[in-house]
Design an enzyme around this catalytic site. Structure first.
Site, PDB file in Angstrom:
ATOM      1  N   PHE A   1       0.860  -1.189   0.000  1.00 51.66           N
ATOM      2  CA  PHE A   1       0.000   0.000   0.000  1.00 51.66           C
ATOM      3  C   PHE A   1       0.889   1.229   0.000  1.00 51.66           C
ATOM      4  O   PHE A   1       1.655   1.464   0.932  1.00 51.66           O
ATOM      5  CB  PHE A   1      -0.954   0.073   1.203  1.00 51.66           C
ATOM      6  CG  PHE A   1      -1.848   1.282   1.096  1.00 51.66           C
ATOM      7  CD1 PHE A   1      -3.008   1.236   0.331  1.00 51.66           C
ATOM      8  CD2 PHE A   1      -1.514   2.481   1.707  1.00 51.66           C
ATOM      9  CE1 PHE A   1      -3.811   2.361   0.184  1.00 51.66           C
ATOM     10  CE2 PHE A   1      -2.313   3.609   1.552  1.00 51.66           C
ATOM     11  CZ  PHE A   1      -3.462   3.542   0.798  1.00 51.66           C
TER      12      PHE A   1
ATOM     13  N   ASP B   1       9.083   2.863   2.238  1.00 52.85           N
ATOM     14  CA  ASP B   1       7.905   3.684   2.508  1.00 52.85           C
ATOM     15  C   ASP B   1       7.605   3.565   3.996  1.00 52.85           C
ATOM     16  O   ASP B   1       7.063   2.560   4.458  1.00 52.85           O
ATOM     17  CB  ASP B   1       6.720   3.209   1.666  1.00 52.85           C
ATOM     18  CG  ASP B   1       5.452   4.035   1.924  1.00 52.85           C
ATOM     19  OD1 ASP B   1       5.409   4.761   2.937  1.00 52.85           O
ATOM     20  OD2 ASP B   1       4.506   3.938   1.122  1.00 52.85           O
TER      21      ASP B   1
ATOM     22  N   LYS C   1       2.191  11.288   7.240  1.00 56.08           N
ATOM     23  CA  LYS C   1       1.324  11.061   8.395  1.00 56.08           C
ATOM     24  C   LYS C   1       1.777  11.821   9.659  1.00 56.08           C
ATOM     25  O   LYS C   1       1.519  12.994   9.779  1.00 56.08           O
ATOM     26  CB  LYS C   1       1.171   9.557   8.618  1.00 56.08           C
ATOM     27  CG  LYS C   1       0.393   8.911   7.450  1.00 56.08           C
ATOM     28  CD  LYS C   1      -0.273   7.611   7.798  1.00 56.08           C
ATOM     29  CE  LYS C   1      -1.297   7.219   6.739  1.00 56.08           C
ATOM     30  NZ  LYS C   1      -0.846   6.199   5.801  1.00 56.08           N
TER      31      LYS C   1
END
Ligand SMILES: *Cc1c(COP(=O)(O)O)cnc(C)c1O
Length: 400
Positions: A140, A225, A254
């Site tokens: 993802f 990531d 985030k």
């Protein structure tokens, strides 16, 4: 207005691309949030790790308010007095040479794809248009066309073709598959150190070290990531530290703003990001003074208030308690730091009903895929609060 009224508004006027739990939140402080009816909940998801520092952290709020009255956006046509300090503090903290500020996580991923491709053509001499990037099954990395184009999740791709070519998919956690997939046109390998959305999938011990060795040997860029695993979530600043490796490029987002504002960054060695010349890439909001000021203080409190160490300590504590639950529904408990997945057997009837039952008891968490419950509270959580949450988790998993 009541909960139902707010839900009706969303149903009537909003796109239906989410299916949230039916709780309408109006206030948050630390690990706690309150709904519009005045009910209090412990947030055990932390906005998919964007509020690692806890909701509305007072120090971040203070800096943001001050910066709001001073200067918010200059565009990169001019310089601002926050960007350079943000670069310096971020690079020193993460041992990076250079950083590229963006806004969302997906933009950081897109930006690094552009950078490694250009690096492949200009530095490695790969024939124009032939660059290949290797990615993992069940990855993802966000929701843009290019990114969902190399997703293996059918729903993320369905109806969105045609996609960007140039990606090769291999199994996650299999270093031999990486070595076998590399060709003379390979520029990079992109992976999550722990796969988050796939259901908190922890790779075999030594995998990241093997990946590092292979990427170095074949001169391809290792891209981690860490948009979700980074910034303390797994009990280290970056999850790659668990295996003592440094990627060539690391993506964060985030929690980089503590949940106040979209801020992401590509962290790189000089070689790869050094490929960009003025005009090669850009973003109107990327690197704006408000974002930089917020990110600087969000990183500062993360480190100074010991949140990373607390994540490791509380994570171990919670994991051990979860592993002690005797429930016929639980297939596996796994994770690292405060990044924990509880996988249920298919016979349990899906994780969602367990999340709804926990919500009714004042604990907010979310299913990940069909059968995994993700536990990822803010990193400021203390033992007593874990005990409080655990009582509810255990009750739900043993009585439902
Ligand atoms: C959330 C996430 C992204 C995408 O970030 P957005 O800000 O939603 O675009 C990318 N990679 C990982 C691992 C993520 O968890």
């Amino acid at each position: 207005m009541k909960t139902q009224n707010y839900i009706e508004l969303e149903t009537n006027y909003g796109a239906k691309n989410y299916k949230p739990l039916d709780v309408v939140l109006t206030r948050g402080q630390g690990i706690w949030v309150w709904d519009v009816e005045g009910n209090k909940y412990l947030d055990f998801l932390a906005s998919y790790s964007a509020v690692n520092q806890g909701h509305c952290h007072p120090k971040i709020a203070e800096v943001m308010k001050t910066q709001l009255d001073r200067l918010t956006l200059t565009s990169r046509a001019f310089r601002n007095d926050q960007l350079g300090l943000f670069y310096k503090e971020l690079c020193e903290l993460t041992h990076s040479h250079v950083a590229l500020p963006m806004n969302s996580g997906a933009e950081a991923v897109e930006s690094c794809i552009k950078a490694v491709r250009k690096w492949g053509y200009k530095v490695k001499g790969i024939p124009e248009g032939q660059a290949e990037i290797i990615v993992c099954a069940n990855n993802f990395h966000g929701r843009t066309i290019t990114i969902v184009g190399f997703s293996t999740e059918e729903q993320y791709r369905d109806g969105y073709a045609p996609f960007t070519p140039g990606f090769k998919i291999i199994p996650f956690g299999d270093a031999a598959a990486l070595e076998a997939a590399i060709t003379s046109n390979t520029v990079a390998f992109l992976l999550e150190p722990i796969q988050g959305e796939a259901g908190i999938i922890v790779p075999p011990e030594g995998y990241l070290r093997e990946v590092r060795r292979i990427c170095t040997e074949y001169d391809i860029a290792m891209i981690t990531d860490e948009i979700q695993t980074g910034l303390g979530r797994t009990g280290k600043l970056l999850a790659e530290e668990h295996e003592g490796v440094e990627a060539d490029i690391t993506l964060i987002g985030k929690a980089l703003s503590g949940g106040f504002y979209p801020v992401s960054a590509v962290l790189s060695n000089k070689e790869v990001l050094g490929i960009f010349q003025p005009g090669d890439h850009g973003s109107t909001f990327g690197g704006n003074p408000l974002a930089c000021a917020v990110a600087r203080i969000a990183l500062k409190v993360l480190v100074e208030e010991g949140m990373i160490e607390n994540s490791a300590k509380m994570g171990d504590y919670l994991m051990e308690k979860l592993r002690g639950i005797r429930s016929q529904h639980i297939k596996e408990v796994r994770g690292r730091g405060l990044f924990i997945g509880v996988e249920l057997y298919p016979e349990a009837g899906g994780a969602r009903r367990f999340c709804e039952a926990m919500m009714a008891r004042g604990l907010l968490c979310k299913e990940t895929h069909k059968h995994v419950i993700r536990f990822a509270p803010p990193l400021i959580i203390q033992k007593d609060d874990i005990d409080w949450a655990f009582e509810r988790i255990e009750e739900v998993l043993t009585t439902l």
